[in-house]
Design a protein around this motif. Structure first.
Motif, PDB file in Angstrom:
ATOM      1  N   ARG A 191       0.825  -1.211   0.000  1.00 38.33           N
ATOM      2  CA  ARG A 191       0.000   0.000   0.000  1.00 38.33           C
ATOM      3  C   ARG A 191       0.864   1.267   0.000  1.00 38.33           C
ATOM      4  NH1 ARG A 191      -4.394   1.608   4.648  1.00 38.33           N
ATOM      5  NH2 ARG A 191      -5.119   3.418   3.546  1.00 38.33           N
ATOM      6  N   PHE A 192       1.933   1.253   0.817  1.00 32.79           N
ATOM      7  CA  PHE A 192       2.799   2.423   0.898  1.00 32.79           C
ATOM      8  C   PHE A 192       3.610   2.595  -0.386  1.00 32.79           C
ATOM      9  CE2 PHE A 192       6.282   5.134   2.128  1.00 32.79           C
ATOM     10  CZ  PHE A 192       5.635   6.109   2.872  1.00 32.79           C
ATOM     11  N   MET A 193       4.130   1.494  -0.931  1.00 27.08           N
ATOM     12  CA  MET A 193       4.879   1.575  -2.189  1.00 27.08           C
ATOM     13  C   MET A 193       4.013   2.121  -3.317  1.00 27.08           C
ATOM     14  SD  MET A 193       7.462  -1.613  -2.665  1.00 27.08           S
ATOM     15  CE  MET A 193       6.470  -2.912  -1.971  1.00 27.08           C
ATOM     16  N   ASP A 198       5.304   6.734   9.361  1.00 26.08           N
ATOM     17  CA  ASP A 198       5.019   5.508  10.137  1.00 26.08           C
ATOM     18  C   ASP A 198       4.339   4.461   9.261  1.00 26.08           C
ATOM     19  OD1 ASP A 198       5.261   4.006  12.471  1.00 26.08           O
ATOM     20  OD2 ASP A 198       3.283   4.625  13.202  1.00 26.08           O
ATOM     21  N   TRP A 199       4.747   4.399   7.998  1.00 31.04           N
ATOM     22  CA  TRP A 199       4.269   3.438   6.994  1.00 31.04           C
ATOM     23  C   TRP A 199       2.778   3.588   6.675  1.00 31.04           C
ATOM     24  CZ3 TRP A 199       8.335   2.009   4.548  1.00 31.04           C
ATOM     25  CH2 TRP A 199       9.530   1.837   5.230  1.00 31.04           C
ATOM     26  N   LEU A 232       3.705   5.337  -7.259  1.00 35.34           N
ATOM     27  CA  LEU A 232       2.692   5.422  -8.302  1.00 35.34           C
ATOM     28  C   LEU A 232       1.629   6.494  -8.048  1.00 35.34           C
ATOM     29  CD1 LEU A 232       2.084   1.576  -8.650  1.00 35.34           C
ATOM     30  CD2 LEU A 232       3.648   3.000 -10.028  1.00 35.34           C
ATOM     31  N   GLY A 233       1.614   7.053  -6.818  1.00 35.27           N
ATOM     32  CA  GLY A 233       0.587   8.035  -6.478  1.00 35.27           C
ATOM     33  C   GLY A 233      -0.791   7.410  -6.373  1.00 35.27           C
ATOM     34  N   LEU A 269       4.094  -1.792 -10.061  1.00 36.54           N
ATOM     35  CA  LEU A 269       5.322  -1.539  -9.305  1.00 36.54           C
ATOM     36  C   LEU A 269       6.522  -2.235  -9.947  1.00 36.54           C
ATOM     37  CD1 LEU A 269       3.936  -1.662  -5.682  1.00 36.54           C
ATOM     38  CD2 LEU A 269       5.152   0.262  -6.734  1.00 36.54           C
ATOM     39  N   TYR A 270       6.308  -3.391 -10.548  1.00 36.30           N
ATOM     40  CA  TYR A 270       7.404  -4.055 -11.252  1.00 36.30           C
ATOM     41  C   TYR A 270       7.846  -3.194 -12.443  1.00 36.30           C
ATOM     42  CZ  TYR A 270      10.193  -7.194 -14.005  1.00 36.30           C
ATOM     43  OH  TYR A 270      11.221  -7.731 -14.738  1.00 36.30           O
ATOM     44  N   ARG A 271       6.884  -2.628 -13.156  1.00 37.01           N
ATOM     45  CA  ARG A 271       7.235  -1.727 -14.272  1.00 37.01           C
ATOM     46  C   ARG A 271       8.038  -0.531 -13.759  1.00 37.01           C
ATOM     47  NH1 ARG A 271       1.561  -2.045 -16.154  1.00 37.01           N
ATOM     48  NH2 ARG A 271       1.476  -3.851 -17.508  1.00 37.01           N
TER      49      ARG A 271
END
Length: 179
Positions: free
Chosen positions: A116-118, A174-175, A123-124, A144-146
């Motif tokens: 979720r944080f990534m 805090d993530w 990616l916004g 995310l892999y792209r």
């Protein structure tokens, strides 16, 4: 993406159906198990019980055989937490075909950054707003892999520094994804 509770895959070589899931199976369990991570996988009580579930249940053996078939066909598995998920099945895949987002964006000796944080940071995107959804998680992992490939392929980007900035932002928040 693959999870110990259900299988989800999203891929098509020609791009026409890229990101569209073609497998979303829930793996039946003979006995109901309460797991610590159940709260993170989107599975609700009864989802994996053959007598009461309204989900498309499959057996662990059928899921394993499907994974083997896909691996043997040269499919690349992209997802979050795949290494630990595949250990449940004692399933082996080459390092080149197992693209675990949790590992690709992880600093050595550090915790894995939540999906979720990534998604928000790189990616916004705001995902998992109303709980986990296997299809959304699979599609987010593919995006995310792209992003991972984009960052690694750009000679002007220091990938290690980008991941360090991700961890700094995660600790600062805090993530939690800002509203």
């Amino acid at each position: 993406m693959f999870s110990t509770k259900n299988l989800q895959f999203a891929h098509c070589r020609d791009g026409s159906l890229e990101g569209v899931a073609f497998v979303d199976d829930y793996i039946a369990q003979a006995e109901q198990k309460v797991e610590f991570l159940a709260q993170y996988c989107g599975v609700k009580p009864g989802d994996l019980e053959p007598t009461i579930s309204n989900k498309p249940l499959t057996s662990p053996k059928a899921a394993y055989l499907r994974l083997r078939c896909l691996r043997d066909l040269g499919v690349k598995f992209v997802g979050y937490g795949l290494n630990s998920d595949f250990q449940v099945f004692n399933f082996q895949a080459s390092k080149e075909s197992l693209l675990d987002i949790a590992q690709l964006f992880c600093l050595p000796g550090e915790i894995s950054v939540p999906l979720r944080f990534m998604a928000w940071y790189f990616l916004g995107m705001h995902v998992q707003k109303s709980g986990r959804n296997s299809i959304e998680d699979a599609q987010t992992s593919l995006k995310l892999y792209r992003k991972y490939k984009e960052l690694n392929d750009d000679p002007s980007v220091d990938f290690s520094a980008a991941v360090q900035r991700l961890y700094r932002a995660g600790r600062q928040h805090d993530w939690n994804v800002p509203a």
